[in-house]
Write a protein that holds these residues in place. Structure first.
Motif: not given
Ligand SMILES: *Cc1c(COP(=O)(O)O)cnc(C)c1O
Length: 401
Positions: A56, A58, A62, A104, A150, A157, A186, A229, A245-248, A381
């Motif tokens: 992720v 976005k 980050y 997303l 979704k 949301r 989510h 996430n 779906r990995v961000g942080l 974040w």
């Molecule tokens: C931002 C987001 C993520 C990533 O979240 P993290 O907690 O940063 O891993 C995953 N899925 C969706 C739908 C998001 O909006």
């Protein structure tokens, strides 16, 4: 005779364009893309062979710079990318990133969906309205369009009500130009510590599973299934499904204290700035707006060229510390828009032009976004994506270990 404008003084050709040409002059973010790739590899290794990793990226990755992060994550084993907005997705395509990209956020306008078709981006659909718009656009162009559905299982949301899932999958299956390649939801509370977990994650998972079994019973295919996430990815394999779906965590930050030991992750970002002026002041001198700090002794005050307009929260005034030569120095007085002050009385080695680390590691000391967020009542974040355009993001060398 009119005088022509004075020529600019001769200067060496700048090494880059935009902000980067100012490099490490004032304040900047060092981004270690080797750490991003290593984190992607560590995440990849923690997943079953049948689970894919989506990076992720976005909010400009980050705050790390989306294109560089995307490339590093793909190199480390991610196979797709997630962004929030259409413009973020197009930025990746224009930089030559070819991997599948899921948007997303919700795209409600026909123009937005038209761009998805043109740039081969997967929109997230929450209703039949957007699915029909995609069908019309795609069939007019003679191509099919990959989309993901979704479902809202307890976040209120984006997403259709989860009970609508099977009906929507069936209806989308009737659209010949729409290719439903994924179905996802989510989690709202995946980062809750075990003692505070009221079972919401389990409830959301049960709802998601109920939809998936109903699809299976009716012989319907929803494509790639995903729910997790970062927190859910680190927390439990049963939340992984076909993709996470990995961000942080990709950026080397833990989504919660209790999840910080799960995987060896390397923070990829360091925030640094230079001392722009040193002052000797007497005891009893008020420092910065509002004189919220008054010196108790003759002091050496260092002015650093970074402030809240760069993304250092003003709420950290008088609480921030910075690292210099592996030691902590206290920040004093109100953090201002463009600069902040340090008490360097006990640090004679600090000079004009010295570089201090606001976030990152020096020797055995480390200051993390989580340290900041805990002190000012927010989350890591928000700290990471709070870094502004004024800070160049510069490629850093990976520390050799
Ligand atoms: C931002 C987001 C993520 C990533 O979240 P993290 O907690 O940063 O891993 C995953 N899925 C969706 C739908 C998001 O909006």
């Amino acid at each position: 005779m009119t005088s022509s404008p004075k020529a600019l003084p001769d200067a060496p050709a700048p090494p880059g364009e935009g902000l980067d040409q100012f490099g490490r002059m004032r304040a900047w973010v060092d981004v270690d893309s080797g750490a991003i790739a290593a984190n992607a590899r560590a995440l990849r290794r923690s997943l079953a062979a049948t689970t894919a990793l989506m990076a992720v990226v976005k909010a400009d990755g980050y705050g790390h710079g989306a294109v560089a992060v995307a490339r590093a994550a793909l190199e480390g084993g991610a196979t797709s990318l997630g962004v929030a907005t259409l413009a973020e997705a197009v930025e990746l395509r224009q930089a030559g990133v070819e991997a599948p990209v899921l948007v997303l956020g919700n795209l409600s306008q026909v123009e937005e969906l038209r761009h998805c078709l043109r740039w081969r981006l997967m929109p997230t659909l929450s209703s039949m309205r957007e699915a029909l718009l995609c069908q019309n656009l795609a069939s007019a162009s003679g191509r099919s369009m990959a989309v993901q559905l979704k479902l809202d299982t307890g976040m209120a949301r984006l997403g259709a009500d989860w009970q609508e899932g099977p009906r929507l999958v069936a209806a989308m299956g009737d659209l010949d130009a729409v290719d439903l390649v994924g179905i996802y939801s989510h989690l709202a509370c995946a980062d809750a510590p075990p003692e505070a977990d009221d079972g919401l994650t389990t409830t959301q998972q049960r709802r998601f599973d109920a939809v998936l079994s109903s699809l299976a019973e009716q012989g319907l295919a929803g494509g790639c299934r995903h729910l997790a996430n970062s927190a859910a990815t680190l927390r439990c394999r049963s939340l992984h499904y076909d993709l996470v779906r990995v961000g942080l965590a990709l950026y080397g930050q833990a989504p919660a204290e209790h999840l910080s030991g799960c995987l060896e992750l390397r923070p990829a970002l360091q925030l640094r700035a230079r001392v722009t002026l040193l002052r000797e002041v007497a005891a009893g001198v008020g420092v910065s707006y509002g004189h919220r700090f008054v010196t108790s002794r003759p002091s050496r005050i260092a002015v650093v060229g970074i402030g809240y307009a760069d993304g250092v929260p003003r709420l950290l005034s008088n609480q921030l510390e910075v690292l210099f030569a592996g030691r902590r120095l206290p920040q004093v007085g109100a953090i201002t828009m463009d600069q902040l002050m340090l008490d360097a009385t006990d640090c004679p080695e600090l000079e004009m032009g010295s570089v201090v680390t606001l976030l990152g590691r020096e020797a055995n000391e480390e200051i993390s976004p989580a340290d900041w967020s805990a002190r000012c009542g927010t989350i890591p974040w928000e700290i990471l994506c709070g870094f502004k355009h004024r800070l160049p993001r510069l490629p850093a060398e990976s520390p050799t270990d």
